[in-house]
Design a protein around this motif. Structure first.
Motif, short mmCIF file in Angstrom:
data_model
loop_
_atom_site.label_atom_id
_atom_site.label_comp_id
_atom_site.label_asym_id
_atom_site.label_seq_id
_atom_site.Cartn_x
_atom_site.Cartn_y
_atom_site.Cartn_z
N VAL A 1 0.82 -1.23 0.00
CA VAL A 1 0.00 0.00 0.00
C VAL A 1 0.85 1.27 0.00
O VAL A 1 0.31 2.37 0.20
N ALA A 2 2.16 1.17 -0.22
CA ALA A 2 3.03 2.34 -0.14
C ALA A 2 2.58 3.44 -1.10
O ALA A 2 2.49 4.61 -0.73
N GLY A 3 2.30 3.07 -2.36
CA GLY A 3 1.90 4.06 -3.35
C GLY A 3 0.62 4.77 -2.98
O GLY A 3 0.50 5.99 -3.16
N LYS A 4 -0.36 4.04 -2.46
CA LYS A 4 -1.65 4.62 -2.09
C LYS A 4 -1.54 5.49 -0.85
O LYS A 4 -2.02 6.62 -0.83
N VAL A 5 -0.91 4.96 0.19
CA VAL A 5 -0.82 5.69 1.46
C VAL A 5 0.05 6.93 1.32
O VAL A 5 -0.22 7.97 1.93
N LEU A 6 1.11 6.83 0.50
CA LEU A 6 2.05 7.94 0.33
C LEU A 6 1.84 8.66 -1.00
O LEU A 6 2.79 9.14 -1.61
N GLU A 7 0.60 8.75 -1.42
CA GLU A 7 0.26 9.37 -2.71
C GLU A 7 0.87 10.76 -2.85
O GLU A 7 1.47 11.10 -3.89
N ALA A 8 0.74 11.59 -1.82
CA ALA A 8 1.27 12.95 -1.88
C ALA A 8 2.77 12.98 -1.62
O ALA A 8 3.51 13.76 -2.24
N GLU A 9 3.23 12.13 -0.71
CA GLU A 9 4.63 12.19 -0.28
C GLU A 9 5.60 11.65 -1.32
O GLU A 9 6.78 12.03 -1.34
N LYS A 10 5.17 10.78 -2.21
CA LYS A 10 6.08 10.16 -3.17
C LYS A 10 6.41 11.07 -4.34
O LYS A 10 7.32 10.78 -5.13
#
Length: 222
Positions: free
Chosen positions: A161-170
């Motif tokens: 879920v890294a991409g979804k949870v960190l949508e803004a941070e990535k």
């Protein structure tokens, strides 16, 4: 805050609902609280491919979440990490929620309609999660990571879920670049070998647990 508390906030929206219904939050919380105890030097992991956990200092550490985790780990001393990550008694969502509620960060809304409406944890104070997200954004953009950052990123990646949870941070990082950066972070942590080993082992154990749901049977012997 504990890594487990930071992860709890990351995996839920401000309205208290899960960021992803498919994420195995229990696996992540178990991995986080074990890493919290590795950092506190209360437990350690062996050098095996699927490491075994050994209790170094028994007894309650003095935080309700860690106290509950420690009591369970003392019962399972010597077990493999893969069986601990999927142990439902280490998926301490309610104790983590209670600790955050007592700190004024969230509110606990009990189940309603005979359990048909799930328990929710709306955010009251957004600043703690904002700080965590800003730190992770800095790390993903090339900043120096702390052990806590590497652990959170590894767990989010392991849960898928890294991409979804960190949508803004990535930022502009695509899926492959994000995965590559998270892998780099684990090698950049300036910490003891035990911590680096814990991060790598947690990531491997989480990926295995997420891919093979049959191992969900919490408390299985290792």
């Amino acid at each position: 805050m504990l890594i487990a508390e930071e992860l709890f906030l990351l995996l839920r929206r401000d309205d208290g609902k899960p960021e992803s219904a498919s994420a195995q939050r229990g696996y992540g919380l178990a991995a986080a609280v074990i890493t919290d105890l590795v950092l506190a030097e209360r437990v350690t992991l062996s050098d095996d491919k699927d490491p075994r956990m050994t209790v170094l200092v028994p007894g309650p550490p003095g935080h309700p979440v860690l106290d509950a985790a420690m009591a369970r780990l003392e019962q399972r001393d010597g077990k493999k990490l893969s069986s601990l990550v999927t142990d439902r008694k280490l998926a301490l969502e309610r104790p983590v929620a209670t600790a955050l509620a007592e700190a004024g960060v969230i509110r606990i809304e009990e189940k309603r309609a005979l359990g048909l409406v799930a328990e929710r944890y709306p955010v009251l104070e957004p600043e703690p999660e904002r700080r965590v997200r800003e730190q992770l954004r800095t790390v993903l953009m090339g900043g120096e990571p702390r052990p806590e950052d590497a652990t959170l990123l590894a767990i989010l990646q392991g849960l898928g879920v890294a991409g979804k949870v960190l949508e803004a941070e990535k930022g502009t990082l695509g899926r492959r670049d994000l995965k590559r950066r998270i892998e780099e972070v684990s090698t950049e942590v300036k910490a003891g070998e035990a911590v680096k080993k814990a991060v790598d082992a947690m990531n491997a154990a989480l990926i295995t647990a997420a891919v093979v749901p049959a191992v969900v049977a919490g408390g299985s012997s290792g």
